[in-house]
Motif scaffolding. Structure first.
Motif, PDB file in Angstrom:
ATOM      1  N   UNK A 337       0.851  -1.181   0.000  1.00  0.00           N
ATOM      2  CA  UNK A 337       0.000   0.000   0.000  1.00  0.00           C
ATOM      3  C   UNK A 337       0.885   1.227   0.000  1.00  0.00           C
ATOM      4  N   UNK A 338       0.364   2.315  -0.549  1.00  0.00           N
ATOM      5  CA  UNK A 338       1.127   3.568  -0.599  1.00  0.00           C
ATOM      6  C   UNK A 338       0.952   4.312   0.720  1.00  0.00           C
ATOM      7  N   UNK A 339       2.073   4.625   1.386  1.00  0.00           N
ATOM      8  CA  UNK A 339       2.049   5.376   2.633  1.00  0.00           C
ATOM      9  C   UNK A 339       3.399   6.045   2.856  1.00  0.00           C
ATOM     10  N   UNK A 340       3.516   6.814   3.958  1.00  0.00           N
ATOM     11  CA  UNK A 340       4.777   7.449   4.325  1.00  0.00           C
ATOM     12  C   UNK A 340       5.514   6.498   5.250  1.00  0.00           C
ATOM     13  N   UNK A 341       6.595   5.877   4.789  1.00  0.00           N
ATOM     14  CA  UNK A 341       7.208   4.754   5.529  1.00  0.00           C
ATOM     15  C   UNK A 341       7.687   5.118   6.932  1.00  0.00           C
ATOM     16  N   UNK A 342       8.429   6.221   7.064  1.00  0.00           N
ATOM     17  CA  UNK A 342       8.994   6.548   8.376  1.00  0.00           C
ATOM     18  C   UNK A 342       7.903   6.843   9.394  1.00  0.00           C
ATOM     19  N   UNK A 343       6.899   7.625   8.981  1.00  0.00           N
ATOM     20  CA  UNK A 343       5.812   7.962   9.899  1.00  0.00           C
ATOM     21  C   UNK A 343       5.037   6.713  10.297  1.00  0.00           C
ATOM     22  N   UNK A 344       4.725   5.872   9.322  1.00  0.00           N
ATOM     23  CA  UNK A 344       3.934   4.688   9.637  1.00  0.00           C
ATOM     24  C   UNK A 344       4.746   3.692  10.465  1.00  0.00           C
ATOM     25  N   UNK A 345       6.046   3.595  10.202  1.00  0.00           N
ATOM     26  CA  UNK A 345       6.879   2.697  11.002  1.00  0.00           C
ATOM     27  C   UNK A 345       6.915   3.163  12.458  1.00  0.00           C
ATOM     28  N   UNK A 346       6.961   4.483  12.656  1.00  0.00           N
ATOM     29  CA  UNK A 346       6.941   4.994  14.023  1.00  0.00           C
ATOM     30  C   UNK A 346       5.627   4.631  14.713  1.00  0.00           C
ATOM     31  N   UNK A 347       4.499   4.800  14.011  1.00  0.00           N
ATOM     32  CA  UNK A 347       3.203   4.470  14.599  1.00  0.00           C
ATOM     33  C   UNK A 347       3.106   2.985  14.922  1.00  0.00           C
ATOM     34  N   UNK A 348       3.579   2.144  14.006  1.00  0.00           N
ATOM     35  CA  UNK A 348       3.500   0.699  14.210  1.00  0.00           C
ATOM     36  C   UNK A 348       4.414   0.268  15.350  1.00  0.00           C
ATOM     37  N   UNK A 349       5.605   0.874  15.426  1.00  0.00           N
ATOM     38  CA  UNK A 349       6.515   0.537  16.522  1.00  0.00           C
ATOM     39  C   UNK A 349       5.929   0.942  17.868  1.00  0.00           C
ATOM     40  N   UNK A 350       5.227   2.091  17.888  1.00  0.00           N
ATOM     41  CA  UNK A 350       4.596   2.510  19.140  1.00  0.00           C
ATOM     42  C   UNK A 350       3.557   1.491  19.598  1.00  0.00           C
ATOM     43  N   UNK A 351       2.702   1.038  18.660  1.00  0.00           N
ATOM     44  CA  UNK A 351       1.655   0.078  19.019  1.00  0.00           C
ATOM     45  C   UNK A 351       2.239  -1.279  19.384  1.00  0.00           C
ATOM     46  N   UNK A 352       3.218  -1.759  18.584  1.00  0.00           N
ATOM     47  CA  UNK A 352       3.825  -3.058  18.874  1.00  0.00           C
ATOM     48  C   UNK A 352       4.626  -3.009  20.172  1.00  0.00           C
ATOM     49  N   UNK A 353       5.350  -1.909  20.399  1.00  0.00           N
ATOM     50  CA  UNK A 353       6.095  -1.781  21.649  1.00  0.00           C
ATOM     51  C   UNK A 353       5.180  -1.704  22.849  1.00  0.00           C
ATOM     52  N   UNK A 354       4.061  -1.018  22.697  1.00  0.00           N
ATOM     53  CA  UNK A 354       3.084  -0.934  23.777  1.00  0.00           C
ATOM     54  C   UNK A 354       2.509  -2.314  24.087  1.00  0.00           C
ATOM     55  N   UNK A 355       2.224  -3.100  23.019  1.00  0.00           N
ATOM     56  CA  UNK A 355       1.705  -4.452  23.235  1.00  0.00           C
ATOM     57  C   UNK A 355       2.751  -5.347  23.896  1.00  0.00           C
ATOM     58  N   UNK A 356       4.029  -5.213  23.479  1.00  0.00           N
ATOM     59  CA  UNK A 356       5.087  -6.054  24.043  1.00  0.00           C
ATOM     60  C   UNK A 356       5.371  -5.710  25.500  1.00  0.00           C
ATOM     61  N   UNK A 357       5.183  -4.438  25.873  1.00  0.00           N
ATOM     62  CA  UNK A 357       5.473  -4.045  27.250  1.00  0.00           C
ATOM     63  C   UNK A 357       4.377  -4.460  28.218  1.00  0.00           C
ATOM     64  N   UNK A 358       3.193  -4.853  27.706  1.00  0.00           N
ATOM     65  CA  UNK A 358       2.097  -5.219  28.587  1.00  0.00           C
ATOM     66  C   UNK A 358       1.635  -6.665  28.393  1.00  0.00           C
ATOM     67  N   UNK A 359       2.250  -7.391  27.507  1.00  0.00           N
ATOM     68  CA  UNK A 359       1.870  -8.778  27.281  1.00  0.00           C
ATOM     69  C   UNK A 359       3.071  -9.641  26.931  1.00  0.00           C
ATOM     70  N   UNK A 360       2.882 -10.923  27.063  1.00  0.00           N
ATOM     71  CA  UNK A 360       3.960 -11.854  26.730  1.00  0.00           C
ATOM     72  C   UNK A 360       3.851 -12.353  25.292  1.00  0.00           C
ATOM     73  N   UNK A 361       2.645 -12.372  24.747  1.00  0.00           N
ATOM     74  CA  UNK A 361       2.423 -12.795  23.362  1.00  0.00           C
ATOM     75  C   UNK A 361       1.835 -11.634  22.568  1.00  0.00           C
ATOM     76  N   UNK A 362       2.411 -11.403  21.383  1.00  0.00           N
ATOM     77  CA  UNK A 362       1.959 -10.321  20.502  1.00  0.00           C
ATOM     78  C   UNK A 362       1.736 -10.906  19.117  1.00  0.00           C
ATOM     79  N   UNK A 363       0.633 -10.488  18.479  1.00  0.00           N
ATOM     80  CA  UNK A 363       0.352 -10.956  17.114  1.00  0.00           C
ATOM     81  C   UNK A 363       0.138  -9.742  16.215  1.00  0.00           C
ATOM     82  N   UNK A 364       0.908  -9.693  15.119  1.00  0.00           N
ATOM     83  CA  UNK A 364       0.780  -8.644  14.104  1.00  0.00           C
ATOM     84  C   UNK A 364       0.236  -9.285  12.838  1.00  0.00           C
TER      85      UNK A 364
END
Length: 450
Positions: A337-364
């Motif tokens: 999909x067409x998007x802004x890579x750096x901005x979207x990577x930051x958003x995805x890292x925030x969500x994935x990091x938030x999930x990893x800091x509060x759970x033991x299993x994460x699914x993307x």
């Protein structure tokens, strides 16, 4: 509100009417034109065609009655010859006498029956004898037969003596003129609607942070004025973004310079009891500065490009694994999909990091949407967030209950940054309950243009 038959009918019509400006504009043009054509045609047939046809039929019926009465007055071959000659020369009627014959029993009528009814009424008003007629056997003639005591008087008359035969030409010209009018109106309306569609597309692209260099105002004066106002607004917003970006770069430099000096002084200082604690404070301060700047900057100036979703999910999964979580990635290999890579990577890292800091299993996971676009889902098995606090989680600097909001290295901007990035791409983020037992964050992005 109490439902009435009119309200039910109005709702039924509203559901079936077109919702686009193009469709409604066509209805605004086509419906009045069709009503006008129907009214003109009805008035023409009622006031002109039927009246003319009735007068013609009455004239023909009068001639037929004259021939029948003249033969009754003197039923001899000599008188019949005179009647036939006069009818041929003066009335364009062809008369023949069929001796010892009777009227046919079968009858043939036209599809509409207007001519038949008019001619029958005229003949009944003028003739006392039984009669029979046929308006369909011969395309250019009308066959009329009158019962006489010793046979049948057959009269062949030109069709134009009984009906106004040029009516279809008027209707044809009316239809051609209507078609031309509709064609011109459709072309004109299409051009105006296309201008509005271009303006809407440019505004939507600008909302996603995409540049539209070839857009220029066109169409009607009001549409051009709206487009010019949009261009002026875009320039002011872009100028504000550029000024803010330059200011943030300067602030970033000014904040990092003393922080770097503190790090250097701490590294050169002799070991002491609070050194490690001070180093952790500086790490936290640097992380806070990064979050503040990322939230304020928003990566709005970054150009869009086609990005493979699985690749970007794998990179976010690596960061989440470093936080100690077990991460699973489910996504097609060819999903892009067409998007802004750096901005979207930051958003995805925030969500994935938030999930990893509060759970033991994460699914993307990621999948195509039936309506176009992509849905990306981040799930964990942590404590989750109550349903009534989902919107609160997206507020900047928001901290929720202790089970999930102890953002040890942040200031409560991760979710706000993620939603800001998603909405900047024309999509959004929603929260829900995951199958793993924790929180599920769903990012829905429309199909953007490269």
């Amino acid at each position: 509100m109490r439902l009435t038959p009119f309200n039910v009918w109005a709702r039924w019509m509203k559901r079936r009417l077109p919702t686009s400006l193009w469709g409604r504009s066509l209805l605004i043009i086509i419906i009045p034109v069709l009503i006008m054509q129907g009214a003109v045609t009805f008035v023409f047939f009622d006031a002109h065609w039927q009246k003319v046809t009735s007068r013609l039929s009455e004239g023909l019926a009068g001639d037929v009655a004259w021939a029948a009465e003249s033969y009754q007055d003197d039923p001899t071959p000599e008188n019949l010859a005179i009647i036939m000659d006069r009818a041929q020369r003066n009335m364009q009627l062809s008369i023949a006498f069929q001796e010892a014959r009777t009227l046919p029993e079968e009858s043939s009528r036209g599809a509409l029956g207007v001519v038949d009814r008019t001619l029958e009424a005229a003949l009944k008003s003028r003739l006392d004898q039984p009669f029979w007629y046929d308006t369909t056997r011969y395309p250019a003639y009308v066959d009329i037969r009158v019962q006489e005591p010793d046979g049948v008087l057959r009269i062949i008359a030109p069709r134009e003596r009984a009906v106004a035969t040029q009516a279809h030409i008027f209707v044809l010209w009316l239809m051609i003129a209507t078609a031309l009018l509709l064609a011109v109106a459709v072309i004109f309306i299409r051009n105006q609607v296309r201008s509005i569609e271009r303006l809407a597309a440019a505004a939507e692209a600008f909302g996603r942070g995409e540049a539209v260099p070839r857009f220029k105002p066109n169409g009607a004066r009001e549409v051009r004025a709206a487009a010019q106002a949009f261009l002026d607004m875009r320039e002011r917003i872009q100028r504000h973004i550029d000024q803010r970006t330059a200011m943030l770069a300067s602030v970033s430099h000014d904040l990092r310079t003393p922080l770097t000096r503190l790090r250097l002084e701490l590294a050169l200082a002799p070991p002491f009891k609070r050194a490690e604690s001070m180093r952790q404070d500086m790490d936290e301060m640097e992380h806070m500065i990064d979050e503040y700047l990322a939230f304020a900057r928003g990566e709005a100036g970054e150009p869009t490009q086609s990005v493979n979703i699985r690749n970007i999910l794998e990179k976010a999964a690596e960061d989440a694994r470093r936080a100690g979580a077990e991460v699973e990635v489910i996504a097609p290999d060819d999903l892009s999909i067409a998007l802004r890579p750096m901005a979207f990577r930051r958003a995805l890292n925030n969500l994935a990091g938030n999930a990893a800091s509060h759970g033991e299993k994460v699914r993307l996971s990621a999948r195509d949407l039936p309506s176009g676009g992509v849905e990306i889902i981040i799930e964990d098995d942590g404590p989750g967030i109550p349903d009534d606090m989902h919107e609160e989680a997206f507020r900047p600097f928001s901290r929720l209950d202790p089970s999930r909001s102890q953002n040890r290295k942040g200031v409560g901007l991760g979710m706000a940054i993620a939603r800001d990035v998603a909405r900047g791409h024309g999509g959004d983020i929603t929260l829900g309950r995951s199958d793993l037992g924790g929180l599920k964050a769903s990012i829905r992005l429309p199909a953007g243009k490269e």
